[in-house]
Design a protein around this motif. Sequence first.
Motif, short mmCIF file in Angstrom:
data_model
loop_
_atom_site.label_atom_id
_atom_site.label_comp_id
_atom_site.label_asym_id
_atom_site.label_seq_id
_atom_site.Cartn_x
_atom_site.Cartn_y
_atom_site.Cartn_z
N GLN A 132 45.35 48.90 35.22
CA GLN A 132 45.00 49.08 33.91
C GLN A 132 46.27 49.43 32.70
O GLN A 132 46.48 48.49 32.05
CB GLN A 132 43.81 49.77 33.52
N LEU A 133 46.67 50.41 33.18
CA LEU A 133 47.63 51.05 32.02
C LEU A 133 49.03 50.00 32.50
O LEU A 133 49.85 49.92 31.43
CB LEU A 133 48.12 52.46 32.48
N CYS A 134 49.24 49.62 33.45
CA CYS A 134 50.18 48.75 33.33
C CYS A 134 50.18 47.56 32.77
O CYS A 134 51.21 46.96 32.35
CB CYS A 134 50.60 48.64 35.07
N ALA A 135 49.19 47.08 32.76
CA ALA A 135 49.03 45.86 32.11
C ALA A 135 48.90 45.94 30.96
O ALA A 135 49.46 45.35 29.93
CB ALA A 135 47.41 45.28 32.37
N TYR A 136 48.30 47.13 30.22
CA TYR A 136 48.38 47.36 28.90
C TYR A 136 49.80 47.54 28.18
O TYR A 136 50.43 47.08 27.11
CB TYR A 136 47.61 48.67 28.26
N SER A 137 50.67 48.43 29.22
CA SER A 137 52.08 48.68 28.85
C SER A 137 52.80 47.71 28.80
O SER A 137 53.81 47.35 28.05
CB SER A 137 52.28 49.90 29.87
N SER A 138 52.86 46.70 29.86
CA SER A 138 53.59 45.50 29.99
C SER A 138 53.52 44.57 28.81
O SER A 138 54.17 43.59 28.49
CB SER A 138 53.63 44.70 31.17
N GLU A 139 52.11 44.64 28.32
CA GLU A 139 51.74 43.79 27.21
C GLU A 139 51.59 44.31 25.81
O GLU A 139 51.07 43.88 24.67
CB GLU A 139 50.29 43.05 27.49
N LEU A 140 52.59 45.46 25.71
CA LEU A 140 52.31 46.35 24.29
C LEU A 140 52.76 45.38 23.16
O LEU A 140 52.20 45.75 21.94
CB LEU A 140 53.34 47.54 24.35
N GLU A 141 53.53 44.49 23.30
CA GLU A 141 53.97 43.39 22.36
C GLU A 141 52.82 42.87 21.64
O GLU A 141 52.83 42.72 20.65
CB GLU A 141 55.14 42.52 22.66
N VAL A 142 51.71 42.43 22.55
CA VAL A 142 50.58 41.72 22.20
C VAL A 142 49.93 42.68 20.96
O VAL A 142 49.48 42.20 20.07
CB VAL A 142 49.68 41.38 23.25
N PHE A 143 49.87 43.85 21.24
CA PHE A 143 49.23 44.89 20.63
C PHE A 143 49.98 45.20 19.07
O PHE A 143 49.31 45.15 18.27
CB PHE A 143 48.89 46.25 21.28
#
Length: 170
Positions: free
Chosen positions: A66-77
């Motif tokens: 979960q956190l690797c997915a969110y971190s790798s896509e921080l630019e989306v956020f």
Amino acid sequence: MAKTPETGLPAPGFTLSGIRLTGSGAGEGQSTVERADFTLAADPPPGRPLLLAFYPGDDTSVCTRQLCAYSSELEVFRSRETEVWAISPQDLESHEAFARKHDLRMPLLADPDRTVAKAYGITAPGIGLRRAVFLIGPDGTLRWKHVALLGASFQSVDALKERLDALQAG
């Protein structure tokens, strides 16, 4: 167990200590760690949306995914002007090791007494806390929530992106 806050109402405020990796890259010694207090005020000034991701434990299989997915896509956020904070009961040393091991770039906040988890109604006997995601609008109002019955899955970046787009659309 307390009830989760209702959408449309102010999100519970809190202050927690946390860490955030800064610097040039993955791995031990490549990044520096910023330690700070992160505050969600009861009456925040207008700002940016905030995504709170509660997770049961550092370096466990589902939490890591979960956190690797969110971190790798921080630019989306970031492209949606949204902050992402992750909260679990572990201490700052555990968070730092976890963040360094997986190059996690969002703040990891420590809630060792589960005070904030209780305020958000996600504590659970036997497992500590339920995996949950809360989307808080720039005005401090809870706009959306997902609380998992079982912690074996998590909200995908695509699902969260849809929620953020809906929030921005009005």
